[in-house]
Design a protein around this motif. Structure first.
Motif, PDB file in Angstrom:
ATOM      1  N   GLN A  76      33.206  19.683  35.988  1.00 16.19           N
ATOM      2  CA  GLN A  76      34.572  20.157  35.768  1.00 16.19           C
ATOM      3  C   GLN A  76      34.803  21.375  36.641  1.00 16.19           C
ATOM      4  OE1 GLN A  76      36.934  18.784  33.620  1.00 16.19           O
ATOM      5  NE2 GLN A  76      38.402  20.247  34.432  1.00 16.19           N
ATOM      6  N   GLN A 103      28.778  15.264  34.031  1.00 12.78           N
ATOM      7  CA  GLN A 103      30.188  15.352  34.391  1.00 12.78           C
ATOM      8  C   GLN A 103      30.461  16.757  34.894  1.00 12.78           C
ATOM      9  OE1 GLN A 103      32.325  14.135  30.877  1.00 12.78           O
ATOM     10  NE2 GLN A 103      32.304  12.000  31.520  1.00 12.78           N
ATOM     11  N   SER A 132      28.337  19.239  32.676  1.00 14.72           N
ATOM     12  CA  SER A 132      27.906  18.950  31.317  1.00 14.72           C
ATOM     13  C   SER A 132      26.463  18.466  31.334  1.00 14.72           C
ATOM     14  CB  SER A 132      28.802  17.872  30.700  1.00 14.72           C
ATOM     15  OG  SER A 132      28.661  16.657  31.429  1.00 14.72           O
ATOM     16  N   GLY A 133      25.852  18.355  30.220  1.00 17.13           N
ATOM     17  CA  GLY A 133      24.487  17.862  30.167  1.00 17.13           C
ATOM     18  C   GLY A 133      23.464  18.967  30.228  1.00 17.13           C
ATOM     19  N   SER A 134      22.223  18.605  30.050  1.00 19.28           N
ATOM     20  CA  SER A 134      21.156  19.595  29.958  1.00 19.28           C
ATOM     21  C   SER A 134      20.350  19.739  31.235  1.00 19.28           C
ATOM     22  CB  SER A 134      20.222  19.215  28.812  1.00 19.28           C
ATOM     23  OG  SER A 134      19.634  17.943  29.060  1.00 19.28           O
ATOM     24  N   LYS A 184      25.485  27.885  32.740  1.00 23.55           N
ATOM     25  CA  LYS A 184      25.590  26.535  33.278  1.00 23.55           C
ATOM     26  C   LYS A 184      26.830  26.395  34.164  1.00 23.55           C
ATOM     27  CE  LYS A 184      24.523  23.053  30.666  1.00 23.55           C
ATOM     28  NZ  LYS A 184      24.501  22.080  29.554  1.00 23.55           N
ATOM     29  N   THR A 185      27.015  27.362  35.047  1.00 23.65           N
ATOM     30  CA  THR A 185      28.203  27.372  35.888  1.00 23.65           C
ATOM     31  C   THR A 185      27.827  27.743  37.312  1.00 23.65           C
ATOM     32  OG1 THR A 185      29.565  28.037  34.001  1.00 23.65           O
ATOM     33  CG2 THR A 185      30.507  28.351  36.190  1.00 23.65           C
TER      34      THR A 185
END
Length: 122
Positions: A4, A2, A24-26, A76-77
């Motif tokens: 965002q 997902q 999201s997620g790995s 993670k961005t």
């Protein structure tokens, strides 16, 4: 996965904005990320992309030299720094993710995020 996206807003021409997208997620480290936009009455267009390694980036001609795509895998961005904004940049901006960088560039990502509105007043 997902996605965002955030960071949109209303600014005057010549101003800057930074968009962020946090999947999201790995699988973030192994996935290519991109930004697209859709202006009123127009189709969705490619803006920029960055490979999973962060080594390769690509931009549409109209934003070259003004926009910079980057990513911080530790956070993670993925970011889209937008400088010297013009009224023509007014659009809803979407982040996207794809295993294949070619699919991403072709507008066929595996995942789409919700959009964030960017409005540039002249």
């Amino acid at each position: 996965v997902q996605l965002q996206a955030s960071g949109g807003g209303l600014v005057q021409a010549g101003a800057s904005l930074r968009l962020s997208c946090a999947p999201s997620g790995s699988t973030f480290r192994n996935i290519n990320m991109g930004w697209f936009r859709q202006a009123p009455g127009k189709g969705r267009e490619f803006v920029a992309s960055i490979t999973w390694s962060g080594v390769f980036t690509e931009y549409t001609d109209s934003v070259k030299g003004r926009f910079t795509v980057s990513r911080d895998n530790s956070k993670k961005t993925v970011y889209l720094q937008m400088d010297s904004l013009q009224s023509e940049d007014t659009a809803i901006y979407y982040c996207a993710a794809a295993v294949s960088s070619q699919h991403l560039r072709a507008g066929r990502p595996d995942y789409w995020g919700q959009g964030t509105q960017v409005t540039v007043s002249s």
